[in-house]
Motif scaffolding. Structure first.
Motif, short mmCIF file in Angstrom:
data_model
loop_
_atom_site.label_atom_id
_atom_site.label_comp_id
_atom_site.label_asym_id
_atom_site.label_seq_id
_atom_site.Cartn_x
_atom_site.Cartn_y
_atom_site.Cartn_z
N HIS A 1 0.87 -1.17 0.00
CA HIS A 1 0.00 0.00 0.00
C HIS A 1 0.92 1.23 0.00
CE1 HIS A 1 -3.21 2.45 2.47
NE2 HIS A 1 -2.93 2.99 1.31
N ARG B 1 1.39 4.04 1.05
CA ARG B 1 1.40 5.07 2.10
C ARG B 1 2.27 4.60 3.26
NH1 ARG B 1 -4.09 5.45 0.48
NH2 ARG B 1 -4.67 7.56 -0.14
N TYR C 1 -4.61 7.05 6.14
CA TYR C 1 -5.25 7.01 4.81
C TYR C 1 -5.21 8.38 4.15
CZ TYR C 1 -6.65 2.34 5.92
OH TYR C 1 -6.61 1.00 6.23
N LYS C 2 -4.38 9.29 4.71
CA LYS C 2 -4.35 10.67 4.19
C LYS C 2 -3.40 10.78 3.00
CE LYS C 2 -3.52 12.63 8.32
NZ LYS C 2 -3.82 11.77 9.43
N GLU D 1 -2.27 11.30 -1.09
CA GLU D 1 -2.44 10.34 -2.18
C GLU D 1 -1.43 9.20 -2.02
OE1 GLU D 1 -2.51 10.56 -6.94
OE2 GLU D 1 -2.36 12.49 -5.91
N ALA D 2 -1.82 7.99 -2.37
CA ALA D 2 -0.86 6.88 -2.30
C ALA D 2 0.27 7.14 -3.29
CB ALA D 2 -1.57 5.57 -2.63
N TRP E 1 2.85 5.60 -5.58
CA TRP E 1 3.13 4.33 -6.26
C TRP E 1 4.56 4.26 -6.81
CZ3 TRP E 1 -0.25 0.15 -8.21
CH2 TRP E 1 -1.47 0.10 -7.53
N GLY F 1 -3.69 1.04 -3.28
CA GLY F 1 -3.90 2.39 -2.79
C GLY F 1 -4.54 3.29 -3.82
N ASP F 2 -5.79 3.66 -3.53
CA ASP F 2 -6.52 4.68 -4.30
C ASP F 2 -7.01 4.23 -5.68
OD1 ASP F 2 -5.93 6.26 -2.14
OD2 ASP F 2 -4.45 7.50 -3.18
N ASP G 1 -9.71 3.47 -7.88
CA ASP G 1 -11.15 3.63 -7.71
C ASP G 1 -11.94 3.53 -9.01
OD1 ASP G 1 -10.34 5.96 -8.82
OD2 ASP G 1 -10.97 7.26 -7.17
N LYS H 1 -8.35 3.74 -13.89
CA LYS H 1 -7.17 3.97 -13.06
C LYS H 1 -6.39 2.66 -12.87
CE LYS H 1 -5.79 6.60 -9.01
NZ LYS H 1 -6.23 7.50 -7.95
N ARG I 1 -11.30 0.26 -0.76
CA ARG I 1 -12.51 1.05 -0.52
C ARG I 1 -13.43 1.16 -1.72
NH1 ARG I 1 -8.99 5.78 1.86
NH2 ARG I 1 -7.68 4.90 0.21
#
Ligand SMILES: Cc1cc2nc3c(=O)[nH]c(=O)nc-3n(C[C@H](O)[C@H](O)[C@H](O)COP(=O)(O)O)c2cc1C
Length: 317
Positions: A168, A170, A176-177, A179-180, A182, A202-203, A205, A209, A226
């Motif tokens: 992940h 981060r 979770y704050k 942007e991840a 990569w 991470g992120d 969505d 993406k 998420r």
């Protein structure tokens, strides 16, 4: 080898506590999730045979390949728990070295281990050596802004026998704050020494993406957390975009049908009261983008009979 039972590129449901139980996992599998993980389970609780934890690691064969994910902070408890879960015949055991929550990381479990890398490697090696089933790790890029050792850590994990690494993008401190990031995931993947599959997380969505990050960062798989909550459809959309097709849009009827199926399966599994509590996390997500959902949501949140919830779901338009 674990890599032999995974597709060339995997899109999987990222483990989430109180979300990725077997009922939701099964739905995600049907929509195309290539790999599944149980919710994380405490090693201490497993050793003590806590019923809720044993329930959390149960799965059905349609879910394969599946990992049972465990967390803990000592060699003894994690190896004992690994040996215990091995008896349930998962395809692999995943060690959670990524959870940032205070009650977990504060005790040196999850991402709390990321400021003691020698201990992380020692415990991971002990787990790998204690079982026959493949072991994987899910972790973060580092502890905080000044401590992001993932490239070295990945090599060390591979050297002690870890067969898959999910990262992940981060740090523990970021929770979770922001942007991840990569770029470090890509650095791990592009490291010539690395041979095991690397999953990025991470992120992600959207299917767009997913494919963009697959192409940009070259990872062997992507885990979606998420954005899959109440949206198992994303796995089918990812499958379609990977085949160069335009991803489909699920209809309202399909969303209602799957949400009802999910609720009823939960009721059968954990009973009416618990199902109603757990499903509250899902309604807004299943019906994201549906105009005028608010009045339905208010009623769904207040209802305490599954039968009535089904009626409300059928009214949504
Ligand atoms: C509610 C919730 C519960 C989570 N529980 C777990 C867990 O049990 N094990 C784990 O490895 N990660 C857990 N995570 C982290 C996710 O698997 C994932 O790494 C993170 O959400 C980033 O991916 P995303 O941006 O796709 O959500 C959890 C995340 C959330 C939001």
């Amino acid at each position: 080898m674990l890599k032999d039972i995974l597709p060339e590129f995997s899109v999987g449901l990222s483990p989430m506590d109180e979300i990725t139980n077997k009922e939701f996992r099964r739905i995600c599998k049907r929509y195309g999730s290539d790999v599944l993980f149980t919710e994380f389970v405490s090693s201490d609780a497993l050793i003590r045979d806590v019923e809720k934890s044993i329930e959390k690691i149960s799965f059905s064969s349609v879910e394969r390949p599946i990992a049972i994910q465990i967390f803990g902070n000592s060699e003894q408890t994690l190896t004992m728990a690994a040996q215990k879960v091995e008896k349930f015949h998962p395809d692999f055991i995943d060690i959670n070295w990524g959870c940032p929550m205070k009650k977990i990381a504060g005790k040196g479990s999850g991402s709390g281990i990321l400021n003691d890398i020698p201990k992380m490697i020692q415990i991971t090696k002990a787990v790998v050596d204690s079982v026959k089933v493949p072991v994987s790790v899910k972790t973060r890029i580092g502890y905080d802004e000044s401590n992001k050792p993932i490239v070295k850590v990945a090599e060390m994990l591979q050297d002690v026998g870890v067969q898959l690494l999910s990262i992940h993008g981060r740090t523990k401190a970021q929770m979770y704050k922001a942007e991840a990031d990569w770029s470090l995931i890509a650095e791990v993947k592009n490291n010539q020494r690395m041979k095991i599959p690397i999953f990025g997380n991470g992120d992600i969505d959207s299917p767009q993406k997913m494919i963009d990050y697959k192409n940009r960062y070259g990872v062997d798989g992507i885990l979606i957390g998420r954005a899959a909550v109440g949206n198992p459809f994303i796995f089918e959309q990812c499958k379609q975009i990977l085949k160069n097709n335009t991803p489909y849009t699920p209809s309202l009827e399909e969303k209602v049908m799957v949400c009802k199926e999910h609720l009823l399966a939960m009721k059968d599994s954990v009973g009416e009261d618990r199902a109603i509590v757990l499903m509250k996390k899902f309604y807004s997500r299943y019906f994201l983008g549906i105009q005028n959902f608010k009045p339905y949501k208010m009623r769904l949140m207040e209802e305490n009979k599954v039968e009535n919830i089904i009626n409300i779901l059928e009214e949504i338009e």
